[in-house]
Design a protein around this motif. Structure first.
Motif, mmCIF file in Angstrom:
data_model
loop_
_atom_site.group_PDB
_atom_site.id
_atom_site.type_symbol
_atom_site.label_atom_id
_atom_site.label_comp_id
_atom_site.label_asym_id
_atom_site.label_seq_id
_atom_site.Cartn_x
_atom_site.Cartn_y
_atom_site.Cartn_z
ATOM 1 N N ALA A 147 -7.789 3.713 3.704
ATOM 2 C CA ALA A 147 -7.428 5.034 4.218
ATOM 3 C C ALA A 147 -6.138 4.967 5.028
ATOM 4 N N ALA A 148 -6.001 3.919 5.836
ATOM 5 C CA ALA A 148 -4.780 3.772 6.642
ATOM 6 C C ALA A 148 -3.555 3.615 5.745
ATOM 7 N N VAL A 149 -3.679 2.789 4.709
ATOM 8 C CA VAL A 149 -2.550 2.577 3.791
ATOM 9 C C VAL A 149 -2.191 3.869 3.066
ATOM 10 N N VAL A 150 -3.205 4.574 2.569
ATOM 11 C CA VAL A 150 -2.947 5.817 1.830
ATOM 12 C C VAL A 150 -2.294 6.868 2.726
ATOM 13 N N TRP A 151 -2.769 7.000 3.956
ATOM 14 C CA TRP A 151 -2.172 8.006 4.842
ATOM 15 C C TRP A 151 -0.831 7.567 5.407
ATOM 16 N N TRP A 152 -0.585 6.295 5.475
ATOM 17 C CA TRP A 152 0.744 5.802 5.843
ATOM 18 C C TRP A 152 1.742 6.213 4.757
ATOM 19 N N TRP A 153 1.372 5.944 3.518
ATOM 20 C CA TRP A 153 2.220 6.322 2.387
ATOM 21 C C TRP A 153 2.345 7.841 2.268
ATOM 22 N N THR A 154 1.233 8.560 2.506
ATOM 23 C CA THR A 154 1.243 10.023 2.412
ATOM 24 C C THR A 154 2.270 10.627 3.358
ATOM 25 N N GLN A 155 2.259 10.183 4.594
ATOM 26 C CA GLN A 155 3.206 10.728 5.570
ATOM 27 C C GLN A 155 4.643 10.465 5.136
ATOM 28 N N HIS A 156 4.923 9.235 4.736
ATOM 29 C CA HIS A 156 6.285 8.883 4.348
ATOM 30 C C HIS A 156 6.727 9.671 3.126
ATOM 31 N N LEU A 157 5.820 9.819 2.163
ATOM 32 C CA LEU A 157 6.152 10.549 0.940
ATOM 33 C C LEU A 157 6.427 12.013 1.224
ATOM 34 N N LEU A 158 5.499 12.677 1.918
ATOM 35 C CA LEU A 158 5.625 14.116 2.125
ATOM 36 C C LEU A 158 6.702 14.479 3.139
ATOM 37 N N LEU A 159 7.061 13.551 3.997
ATOM 38 C CA LEU A 159 8.177 13.793 4.918
ATOM 39 C C LEU A 159 9.520 13.456 4.283
ATOM 40 N N GLY A 160 9.497 13.011 3.050
ATOM 41 C CA GLY A 160 10.743 12.731 2.339
ATOM 42 C C GLY A 160 11.528 11.578 2.920
ATOM 43 N N GLY A 161 10.844 10.631 3.556
ATOM 44 C CA GLY A 161 11.544 9.484 4.119
ATOM 45 C C GLY A 161 12.353 9.806 5.358
ATOM 46 N N ARG A 162 12.124 10.992 5.953
ATOM 47 C CA ARG A 162 12.902 11.378 7.133
ATOM 48 C C ARG A 162 12.421 10.701 8.411
ATOM 49 N N VAL A 163 11.259 10.075 8.349
ATOM 50 C CA VAL A 163 10.760 9.256 9.457
ATOM 51 C C VAL A 163 10.509 7.861 8.897
ATOM 52 N N GLY A 164 10.939 6.855 9.624
ATOM 53 C CA GLY A 164 10.793 5.486 9.146
ATOM 54 C C GLY A 164 9.335 5.071 9.021
ATOM 55 N N TRP A 165 9.097 3.990 8.295
ATOM 56 C CA TRP A 165 7.738 3.523 8.061
ATOM 57 C C TRP A 165 7.017 3.146 9.352
ATOM 58 N N LEU A 166 7.647 2.394 10.210
ATOM 59 C CA LEU A 166 6.962 1.879 11.392
ATOM 60 C C LEU A 166 6.489 2.965 12.350
ATOM 61 N N PRO A 167 7.299 3.993 12.657
ATOM 62 C CA PRO A 167 6.781 5.049 13.533
ATOM 63 C C PRO A 167 5.574 5.789 12.957
ATOM 64 N N LEU A 168 5.401 5.736 11.647
ATOM 65 C CA LEU A 168 4.261 6.410 11.024
ATOM 66 C C LEU A 168 2.986 5.579 11.074
ATOM 67 N N LEU A 169 3.113 4.308 11.457
ATOM 68 C CA LEU A 169 1.962 3.406 11.415
ATOM 69 C C LEU A 169 0.832 3.810 12.360
ATOM 70 N N PRO A 170 1.095 4.197 13.626
ATOM 71 C CA PRO A 170 -0.029 4.582 14.495
ATOM 72 C C PRO A 170 -0.860 5.724 13.923
ATOM 73 N N GLY A 171 -0.198 6.735 13.381
ATOM 74 C CA GLY A 171 -0.939 7.846 12.779
ATOM 75 C C GLY A 171 -1.772 7.401 11.602
ATOM 76 N N ALA A 172 -1.235 6.476 10.805
ATOM 77 C CA ALA A 172 -1.983 5.970 9.651
ATOM 78 C C ALA A 172 -3.226 5.206 10.092
ATOM 79 N N VAL A 173 -3.079 4.372 11.105
ATOM 80 C CA VAL A 173 -4.220 3.604 11.609
ATOM 81 C C VAL A 173 -5.282 4.542 12.172
ATOM 82 N N LEU A 174 -4.834 5.561 12.916
ATOM 83 C CA LEU A 174 -5.785 6.521 13.469
ATOM 84 C C LEU A 174 -6.484 7.307 12.364
ATOM 85 N N CYS A 175 -5.757 7.629 11.294
ATOM 86 C CA CYS A 175 -6.374 8.308 10.147
ATOM 87 C C CYS A 175 -7.459 7.437 9.531
#
Length: 250
Positions: A147-175
């Motif tokens: 779930a963390a991996v899928v939501w990490w990728w989801t955020q990056h994909l739907l944000l169009g790469g406008r936020v880097g991978w690492l800042p998205l990691l806490p949200g993915a882990v919490l998801c």
């Protein structure tokens, strides 16, 4: 964030457009894929009785039956309508990160890609929960990681790469943690709730309970992404992850 409003919109789009489209898409897949989708929906939404039988009947239909019922154009329209969930999810991610809406040319293919990956994720739910035969203990860990991996990728994909991978990691882990917790709660709550709803409201009880549980799921996701952004911008965490947003596309 207007948490309840966002979660309700996502749940409605998932129930009205995405789930029917994924079911239609799964009909064209091999039997093992159809079985995986039914198993995942039964677990996530507590489908039982008549509702489960109807889903199984749809999955048992052949390619010719679906083509005759929907027509090629109907199937295409059904799949395209499912992108309403992708668009709603994209708006939630953008809202969490206070980003402007991405242009349709940048986002259109991402909506379909997200749905395709989520179909595969649904199919994999059964083996993940069972720990690939090793037991539920390992299954919980694997489910949270997936779930963390899928939501990490989801955020990056739907944000169009406008936020880097690492800042998205806490949200993915919490998801991952939030959805694992919701899944455990669902195993206890959903069977009883579904039974009570069906007894009180008949077939409509399945709709009420499923939609209510989808709201719970998407509320957990929305809260996790929003809080993940807060965590990522805490000074100590930001120094580790980097808080600058990517300027290029994915």
């Amino acid at each position: 964030m207007n948490l309840l409003d966002c979660a309700t919109r996502l749940a409605a789009q998932a129930f009205l457009s995405a789930l029917p489209a994924l079911l239609v898409l799964a009909v064209f897949a091999p039997a093992s894929v159809r079985s995986g989708v039914v198993s995942s929906l039964r677990s996530q939404l507590g489908l039982a009785g008549a509702a489960q039988e109807q889903v199984q009947q749809l999955m048992a239909a052949g390619h010719d039956d679906v083509t005759e019922s929907f027509g090629a154009l109907g199937v295409l329209v059904t799949l395209l309508s499912a992108t309403a969930l992708s668009r709603a999810m994209q708006r939630v991610c953008e809202r969490c990160w206070e980003l402007p809406k991405a242009g349709a040319r940048l986002a259109a293919w991402r909506w379909l890609a997200w749905l395709a990956v989520w179909l595969g994720y649904l199919v994999a739910q059964g083996p993940l929960r069972d720990g690939f035969g090793a037991g539920e203990g390992l299954g919980l860990v694997l489910s949270a990681l997936a779930a963390a991996v899928v939501w990490w990728w989801t955020q990056h994909l739907l944000l169009g790469g406008r936020v880097g991978w690492l800042p998205l990691l806490p949200g993915a882990v919490l998801c991952g943690l939030a959805l694992t917790g919701v899944g455990i709660a669902g195993r206890v709550y959903l069977p009883r709730a579904m039974t009570r709803s069906v007894l009180k409201f008949g077939p409509y009880g399945v709709v009420f309970t499923s939609l209510s549980w989808l709201i719970v799921i998407f509320a957990a996701v929305t809260l996790a992404i929003a809080f993940g952004r807060v965590v990522a911008e805490e000074p100590a965490v930001a120094r580790l992850l980097g808080s600058s947003r990517a300027t290029g596309g994915a």
